[in-house]
Design a protein around this motif. Sequence first.
Motif, mmCIF file in Angstrom:
data_model
loop_
_atom_site.group_PDB
_atom_site.id
_atom_site.type_symbol
_atom_site.label_atom_id
_atom_site.label_comp_id
_atom_site.label_asym_id
_atom_site.label_seq_id
_atom_site.Cartn_x
_atom_site.Cartn_y
_atom_site.Cartn_z
ATOM 1 N N GLU A 62 0.824 -1.191 0.000
ATOM 2 C CA GLU A 62 0.000 0.000 0.000
ATOM 3 C C GLU A 62 0.872 1.260 0.000
ATOM 4 O O GLU A 62 0.555 2.238 -0.659
ATOM 5 C CB GLU A 62 -0.922 -0.012 1.215
ATOM 6 C CG GLU A 62 -1.992 -1.114 1.142
ATOM 7 C CD GLU A 62 -2.829 -1.168 2.388
ATOM 8 O OE1 GLU A 62 -2.453 -0.500 3.366
ATOM 9 O OE2 GLU A 62 -3.854 -1.879 2.392
ATOM 10 N N SER A 63 1.961 1.241 0.739
ATOM 11 C CA SER A 63 2.781 2.435 0.877
ATOM 12 C C SER A 63 3.522 2.780 -0.405
ATOM 13 O O SER A 63 3.936 3.911 -0.594
ATOM 14 C CB SER A 63 3.792 2.254 2.022
ATOM 15 O OG SER A 63 4.741 1.259 1.681
ATOM 16 N N THR A 64 3.717 1.800 -1.293
ATOM 17 C CA THR A 64 4.447 2.069 -2.526
ATOM 18 C C THR A 64 3.511 2.320 -3.701
ATOM 19 O O THR A 64 3.967 2.456 -4.828
ATOM 20 C CB THR A 64 5.376 0.889 -2.866
ATOM 21 O OG1 THR A 64 4.594 -0.305 -2.983
ATOM 22 C CG2 THR A 64 6.433 0.697 -1.806
ATOM 23 N N SER A 65 2.222 2.382 -3.456
ATOM 24 C CA SER A 65 1.271 2.638 -4.530
ATOM 25 C C SER A 65 1.245 4.128 -4.872
ATOM 26 O O SER A 65 1.329 4.989 -4.000
ATOM 27 C CB SER A 65 -0.127 2.180 -4.109
ATOM 28 O OG SER A 65 -1.085 2.579 -5.076
ATOM 29 N N LEU A 66 1.108 4.418 -6.170
ATOM 30 C CA LEU A 66 0.998 5.810 -6.624
ATOM 31 C C LEU A 66 -0.455 6.223 -6.861
ATOM 32 O O LEU A 66 -0.703 7.345 -7.306
ATOM 33 C CB LEU A 66 1.809 6.004 -7.909
ATOM 34 C CG LEU A 66 3.321 6.167 -7.722
ATOM 35 C CD1 LEU A 66 4.034 6.142 -9.063
ATOM 36 C CD2 LEU A 66 3.640 7.454 -6.993
ATOM 37 N N ASP A 67 -1.389 5.324 -6.589
ATOM 38 C CA ASP A 67 -2.793 5.685 -6.740
ATOM 39 C C ASP A 67 -3.136 6.782 -5.737
ATOM 40 O O ASP A 67 -2.838 6.670 -4.553
ATOM 41 C CB ASP A 67 -3.686 4.467 -6.503
ATOM 42 C CG ASP A 67 -3.481 3.390 -7.560
ATOM 43 O OD1 ASP A 67 -2.997 3.734 -8.656
ATOM 44 O OD2 ASP A 67 -3.789 2.218 -7.281
#
Length: 209
Positions: A62-67
């Motif tokens: 989740e922390s590496t998502s760019l959404d």
Amino acid sequence: MSTAAVLATLVLAGCGTNSTTPAATPEPVPTAAPTSSAGEPPTTPTPTADAEAEATPTDEQESTSLDDAVIESDGVGPIRIGMSLSEARAHGWAARSEVCDKWDASPALIERGLSFTFVDDELYEIWVHKPEFATAEGIKVGDTLTQVKAAYGTRLQTESREGGGGNLPAWFVVEGDHELLFVEEDPGRDERIKSILPRNHGTSVIEGC
């Protein structure tokens, strides 16, 4: 022997010889429902911890998502100014440029409108070229300088900076050691914002390939 006795004997003999008893039809035996080894009805299997982990994104994923990532003065979402090239590569964010011999954003991120400048194997500045991402104030590529001024008010500063073969007006917002730099499409003639740069404040702009 009398006639009556003889007749009775014949009748009894005939009954014993010709009469048959029909076989009884067996009663159906009900089949018991399958039970567990403990004698209890079977239960629906519950998902294992591994299956749940596959279905639920981890904190790292989740922390590496760019959404829904926001453009800030020190980065875009989880991509931060100053992060090492090795970390960016480990997340799949950086790749060798297909245009020149430099490290840049990965093809997937370039498609989404991001490009990177690395200096001494650290992320020096981020170029945002498409309107997919916006600042916390809602400013994105394609907006006008007038909209930027209205969004940031007195926080927006300007100075003349070298670039494009001469000195050009630079519009930026300083936040600590970083800044958001807004680059116009054609200063003085077309005030639409073509790029937004999270970067270190007071450093030279280094364009990519």
